[in-house]
Write a protein that holds these residues in place. Structure first.
Motif, PDB file in Angstrom:
ATOM      1  N   ALA A  52      35.984 -16.822  -4.209  1.00 28.37           N
ATOM      2  CA  ALA A  52      35.758 -15.616  -5.007  1.00 28.37           C
ATOM      3  C   ALA A  52      34.289 -15.190  -4.922  1.00 28.37           C
ATOM      4  O   ALA A  52      33.971 -14.007  -4.751  1.00 28.37           O
ATOM      5  CB  ALA A  52      36.165 -15.871  -6.454  1.00 28.37           C
ATOM      6  N   LYS A  53      33.400 -16.182  -4.982  1.00 30.68           N
ATOM      7  CA  LYS A  53      31.968 -15.891  -4.938  1.00 30.68           C
ATOM      8  C   LYS A  53      31.590 -15.264  -3.589  1.00 30.68           C
ATOM      9  O   LYS A  53      30.834 -14.298  -3.527  1.00 30.68           O
ATOM     10  CB  LYS A  53      31.190 -17.189  -5.163  1.00 30.68           C
ATOM     11  N   GLU A  55      33.566 -13.643  -1.520  1.00 29.84           N
ATOM     12  CA  GLU A  55      34.141 -12.302  -1.426  1.00 29.84           C
ATOM     13  C   GLU A  55      33.237 -11.298  -2.125  1.00 29.84           C
ATOM     14  O   GLU A  55      32.988 -10.202  -1.621  1.00 29.84           O
ATOM     15  CB  GLU A  55      35.536 -12.263  -2.077  1.00 29.84           C
ATOM     16  N   LYS A  56      32.741 -11.691  -3.284  1.00 29.30           N
ATOM     17  CA  LYS A  56      31.917 -10.785  -4.076  1.00 29.30           C
ATOM     18  C   LYS A  56      30.575 -10.531  -3.368  1.00 29.30           C
ATOM     19  O   LYS A  56      30.105  -9.417  -3.264  1.00 29.30           O
ATOM     20  CB  LYS A  56      31.666 -11.411  -5.451  1.00 29.30           C
ATOM     21  N   GLN A  57      30.013 -11.604  -2.848  1.00 27.52           N
ATOM     22  CA  GLN A  57      28.684 -11.520  -2.263  1.00 27.52           C
ATOM     23  C   GLN A  57      28.664 -10.739  -0.944  1.00 27.52           C
ATOM     24  O   GLN A  57      27.739 -10.011  -0.673  1.00 27.52           O
ATOM     25  CB  GLN A  57      28.183 -12.950  -2.027  1.00 27.52           C
ATOM     26  N   TYR A  58      29.716 -10.941  -0.115  1.00 27.97           N
ATOM     27  CA  TYR A  58      29.698 -10.331   1.212  1.00 27.97           C
ATOM     28  C   TYR A  58      30.684  -9.185   1.379  1.00 27.97           C
ATOM     29  O   TYR A  58      30.715  -8.549   2.433  1.00 27.97           O
ATOM     30  CB  TYR A  58      29.975 -11.398   2.284  1.00 27.97           C
ATOM     31  N   GLY A  59      31.513  -8.954   0.393  1.00 28.15           N
ATOM     32  CA  GLY A  59      32.436  -7.825   0.453  1.00 28.15           C
ATOM     33  C   GLY A  59      33.615  -8.003   1.387  1.00 28.15           C
ATOM     34  O   GLY A  59      34.243  -7.026   1.789  1.00 28.15           O
ATOM     35  N   TYR A  60      33.923  -9.245   1.757  1.00 28.59           N
ATOM     36  CA  TYR A  60      35.119  -9.494   2.578  1.00 28.59           C
ATOM     37  C   TYR A  60      36.296  -9.808   1.676  1.00 28.59           C
ATOM     38  O   TYR A  60      36.124 -10.211   0.530  1.00 28.59           O
ATOM     39  CB  TYR A  60      34.914 -10.697   3.505  1.00 28.59           C
ATOM     40  N   ARG A  61      37.486  -9.623   2.264  1.00 34.10           N
ATOM     41  CA  ARG A  61      38.676 -10.128   1.595  1.00 34.10           C
ATOM     42  C   ARG A  61      39.055 -11.409   2.329  1.00 34.10           C
ATOM     43  O   ARG A  61      39.234 -11.387   3.539  1.00 34.10           O
ATOM     44  CB  ARG A  61      39.814  -9.104   1.707  1.00 34.10           C
TER      45      ARG A  61
END
Lengths: 356, 267
Positions: A52-53, A55-61
């Motif tokens: 989750a972290k 995804e949030k930091q790099y904008g990937y799914r």
């Protein structure tokens, strides 16, 4: 007739709807490929909070899929048609995949956090110079035992297992490489020894262990040992951690003759559609705080020297799972065997099992 | 016209049998002729006749025989009693019910039941027999296998007992046959078909049991099924795995032929 028409139309509508949905699904993965990162890892082998972290930091799914054996993973990658961006094979599998050209080189400039890895765990035989892999977790093969059930006696070596006192007390893990390796080690040979004479001696020696063996089992040992079904188990350090969590009476020892040390490693498979994302992820996981968080969640030993500082004292000072250099020097990584050698090991193990 | 239609209706079955029965068997046979390096050879067949595999085959057949024998021993009287019951449907249901539970789940339950300090062990200790190793022995393996296979033996026997015309039995008694003679000369021969199909339904799968050999017998029992599993999953020696499978198929054919033709009829 009317009924038939209605049925036919209904079928057509369903087919159309399904094909639309599937087109949309595949479309999103291919089109937004740059935005998803597909990870193929062992089950329950990462702290979900870190995904989750990331995804949030790099904008990937992140799409997280799991496998339960190196061979199963290999087959899937070999067959192609998959778009995994990151896999986590064990040591010997890394060299096998590299030889079969199934891995892409990792650009070390994109992974500056590589410097955090303990130099003991870099540049190993299965991937010199770490062109293709970065260690994720590591561990050993050893003996877990319950001193209370053994009247306080201590086990320190493989050869202790042959003691007549331990009749019908040992559970072995059902894995050829580990058990034949144990036999080789007990004779002070290397776990990678393929000399026919040495292997024959090993079989003789293993057969002598028979009266002490209660059973040869798989993952059930994690159920049986905490319940005191047997006092001694030969298994992987990670399983030992789980068993000791269940029943603190038990303890773990890396035998003094030597043993196997194994590594699970992050690597980028051929056919990855998001190599950049994979490298960012590797770098992210090598960040000391993230690595420490992950190690605490998973329970295996992290190869990240900087991360160890962030681990609770109880974990990092535990020599059984974070052995010092003096001990790790005595441990060996498995060589990648050719199929015939592998087959010989397995047949030897089968013969041993037949006689037990 | 009608002939054509029947042929069209056959297509799905032919396709099914071709794709899912004939093709896999052909592939097993094909793979069995390749050694581990992918060269065509008969090496696997020679390897089968080395002591390791022969011993394994003999012990597999031995265990399968014991399992079938004990299953029959339990299943026949049970099926017989069943036909005299009032609520047959209910009892039958209760016998079938356990087959709805996954076999592994049942195996794990038995680990708990038969293990050291488990209920069975405690019971034995209390009864004065003393604690002894139950789990991880050949007999526990046979016991659990028999438990698993019982429904598959009961059903065919029950069916043939149902079909048995009771006037034959009455006639036997009327003519002065003892209970044992009636059973041996009348009931059993007339239900032989059920016994045969029951034995087939048990013996063949018993030959290739593999998870139980590890979970319940702790690898003290090694069957051909264990070896096949290892060759496919660990060694990746599909050739040898296929060869063992070919021998299992042959064993099956032999059993079917024996059951069909005759030696039992002499009874």
């Amino acid at each position: 007739m009317k009924k038939l028409m209605i049925m036919l139309i209904a079928v057509l509508v369903i087919v159309l709807a399904l094909s639309l949905v599937s087109a949309k699904l595949t479309g999103s993965t291919t089109k937004a490929g740059a935005k998803t990162l597909t990870i193929y890892n062992w089950g329950d082998y990462i702290d979900p909070a870190l995904i989750a972290k990331f995804e949030k930091q790099y904008g990937y799914r992140v799409v997280y899929q799991t496998f339960d054996s190196n061979e199963a993973m290999l087959t899937k990658i070999q067959q192609g048609g998959t778009s995994f961006d990151l896999v986590v094979p064990s040591d010997y599998m890394i060299s096998k995949m590299r030889d079969e050209h199934l891995l892409l080189p990792i650009n070390s400039k994109k992974v500056p956090n590589l410097k955090n890895i303990d130099s003991r765990f870099l540049n190993l035989s299965f991937d010199p110079a770490n062109h293709y892999s970065v260690p994720y977790f590591w561990g050993t093969v050893g003996i877990v035992y319950n001193p209370k059930m053994l009247g306080g006696s201590k086990i320190t070596s493989w050869n202790d297992l042959w003691n007549k006192k331990y009749r019908n007390q040992i559970l072995l893990v059902d894995s050829a490489r580990e058990i034949v390796g144990m036999g080789l080690n007990s004779l002070h040979y290397s776990v990678n020894d393929t000399n026919k004479k040495h292997l024959k001696q090993t079989l003789q020696k293993l057969k002598k262990l028979t009266p002490n063996i209660k059973a040869i089992v798989g993952d059930e040992n994690k159920l049986l040992l905490p319940r005191r079904e047997a006092a001694i188990g030969v298994l992987w350090s990670g399983d030992a951690v789980e068993i000791m969590d269940e029943n603190p009476e038990l303890t773990y020892v890396i035998p003094k003759e030597g043993s196997n040390v194994w590594f699970d490693n992050m690597a980028i498979p051929k056919g990855a559609t998001n190599k950049k994302g994979a490298e960012q992820f590797i770098n992210f996981m090598l960040d000391p705080k993230n690595a420490a968080k992950n190690a605490e969640y998973v329970g295996y030993a992290t190869p990240n020297r900087e991360a160890i500082r962030y681990l609770p004292k109880k974990i990092k000072n535990d020599k059984r799972f974070y052995p010092d250099k003096k001990l790790t020097d005595r441990l060996e990584v498995y060589d990648n065997f050719s199929k015939p050698v592998n087959a010989r090991f397995n047949e030897l193990f089968l013969e041993f099992k037949m006689n037990h | 016209m009608t002939k054509k239609w029947t042929n069209t209706y056959l297509i799905p079955y032919v396709l099914w049998i071709g794709l899912f029965v004939v093709a896999p068997l052909a592939m097993v046979l094909y793979y069995s002729f390749f050694d581990i390096q992918g060269h065509f050879s008969f090496e696997n067949y020679l390897r089968f006749f080395t002591p390791i595999y022969l011993k394994m085959a003999i012990s597999s057949i031995g265990y399968a025989f014991f399992i079938t024998f004990f299953t029959l021993l339990v299943a026949y009287p049970t099926a017989y009693l069943l036909t005299r019951m009032k609520n047959r449907r209910l009892w039958l249901m209760l016998i079938i019910l356990p087959t709805w539970i996954n076999i592994l789940l049942k195996a794990y339950a038995f680990i708990g039941l038969l293990g050291t300090y488990g209920p069975v062990d405690t019971l034995l200790a209390m009864s004065g027999a003393g604690r002894r190793q139950i789990l991880f022995t050949g007999s526990s393996f046979v016991f659990v296998s028999v438990y698993l296979f019982i429904p598959f033996m009961i059903l065919p026997i029950y069916n043939s007992l149902e079909k048995l015309n009771s006037s034959f039995v009455e006639a036997a008694y009327d003519l002065g046959a003892s209970a044992w003679a009636t059973f041996r000369r009348v009931i059993f021969p007339l239900t032989l078909e059920g016994v045969k199909s029951g034995c087939q339904a048990v013996f063949i799968p018993a030959l290739s049991l593999f998870m139980l050999t590890r979970l319940i017998a702790g690898n003290r029992v090694i069957t051909l099924g264990t070896a096949i599993e290892e060759h496919f999953l660990v060694t990746q020696d599909w050739g040898m795995g296929s060869t063992i499978a070919v021998f299992l198929i042959l064993a099956m054919v032999v059993v079917m032929a024996l059951m069909g033709k005759g030696w039992l009829k002499r009874w």
